[in-house]
Design an enzyme around this catalytic site. Structure first.
Site, short mmCIF file in Angstrom:
data_model
loop_
_atom_site.label_atom_id
_atom_site.label_comp_id
_atom_site.label_asym_id
_atom_site.label_seq_id
_atom_site.Cartn_x
_atom_site.Cartn_y
_atom_site.Cartn_z
CG ASN A 148 -8.48 66.28 68.98
OD1 ASN A 148 -9.55 65.95 69.47
ND2 ASN A 148 -8.06 65.84 67.80
CB SER A 207 -13.83 60.87 76.70
OG SER A 207 -14.80 59.89 76.38
CE1 TYR A 225 -10.41 57.71 74.92
CE2 TYR A 225 -12.65 57.30 75.69
CZ TYR A 225 -11.75 58.06 74.96
OH TYR A 225 -12.19 59.16 74.28
CB ALA A 226 -13.27 55.38 81.46
CB ILE A 257 -18.23 63.26 67.79
CG1 ILE A 257 -18.36 64.06 69.10
CG2 ILE A 257 -17.97 64.17 66.60
CD1 ILE A 257 -19.51 65.05 69.11
#
Length: 267
Positions: free
Chosen positions: A90, A145, A158-159, A191
């Site tokens: 995580n 993600s 990030y993607a 979230i």
């Protein structure tokens, strides 16, 4: 409440946010949980909550960017509990505002990849030999993600890093399935956590909610429940899967929210 009874689980990045939600549900389901991250006080607070609720947990320092830290975490867990059944990868550098291709520096790109892909890869690599010794193998759960589902205006590094986690999931599942080791990926949607709730602007919440198919945002427990399933024997025939836990946000065409505002089904 014993779906993970006698299992030993590491949840990386479990001193806050989604990791805490996963860890608490794991402990409630009977697992011995290793809480880890860089913030000892926050990690110990999570341990104390779990113990107060009747569960079993310990804190261990971990820096996802430091290979020695990852090695020590895995080795100490096995030394303490005798085995490792579940690894939840995580911990990550979120980097949601890392920018467009022309705005990114190599340092920004490398930093996010080192955290999100390299760290996940190395924790998996370190856990595999111990899981291979288990009679029933083990379960590796990567937290991906929805950023990796399609193109966007920013968050490029990030993607791309999370897309790498998607593929690492499939390769791990394929290469170690015959050893009894399963690997799956959970992609969270929006979230809202105790840490980020005040930081998420209402306009952003409204944009997401207009595209979510249920009538609420996600919470850490939503990811935790899926991770409990993947960590339990109930999912013994499930591996190599990438599951979106996003309220249905990525299950429809991109124009749905706009047509809903027009009270129309189509043009």
């Amino acid at each position: 409440m014993n779906r993970l009874k006698d299992k030993v689980a590491i949840v990386t990045g479990s001193t806050s946010g989604i990791g805490v939600g996963i860890a608490k549900l794991y402990a409630a389901e009977g697992a011995k949980v290793v809480i880890c991250g860089r913030r000892k006080e926050k990690g110990q607070a999570v341990v104390d909550e779990i113990v107060a609720a009747g569960g079993e947990a310990m804190y261990h320092f971990m820096d996802i960017m430091a290979v020695e830290s990852i090695e020590q975490l895995i080795a100490d867990t096995v030394e303490t509990y005798g085995k490792l059944d579940i690894l939840v990868n995580n911990a990550a550098n979120v980097g949601l505002k890392d920018g467009r291709v022309d705005e990114l520096t190599l340092e920004m790109w490398d930093g996010i990849f080192a955290s999100d892909v390299r760290g996940t890869f190395y924790a998996t690599k370190c856990a595999l030999p111990y899981m291979q010794k288990n009679e029933n193998g083990g379960s590796i759960i990567n937290i991906g993600s929805m950023a990796s589902c399609s193109g966007d205006l920013g968050s490029t590094a990030y993607a791309c890093a999370k897309a790498g986690v998607d593929m690492l999931t499939k390769y791990t599942a394929l290469q170690y399935g015959k050893s009894g080791i399963r690997c799956n990926c959970v992609r969270p949607g929006l979230i809202v956590t105790p840490e980020n709730e005040a930081k998420v602007p209402q306009v952003l919440k409204d944009i997401f909610l207009s595209n979510i198919m249920v009538d609420r945002y996600g919470c850490p427990e939503d990811i935790g429940h899926m991770c409990v399933f993947f960590g339990s024997d109930e999912s013994s025939y499930v591996t190599g899967q990438i599951i979106n836990v996003d309220g249905g946000m990525n299950s429809h065409v991109s124009t749905v929210a706009q047509f809903k505002q027009l009270n129309s089904r189509t043009w």
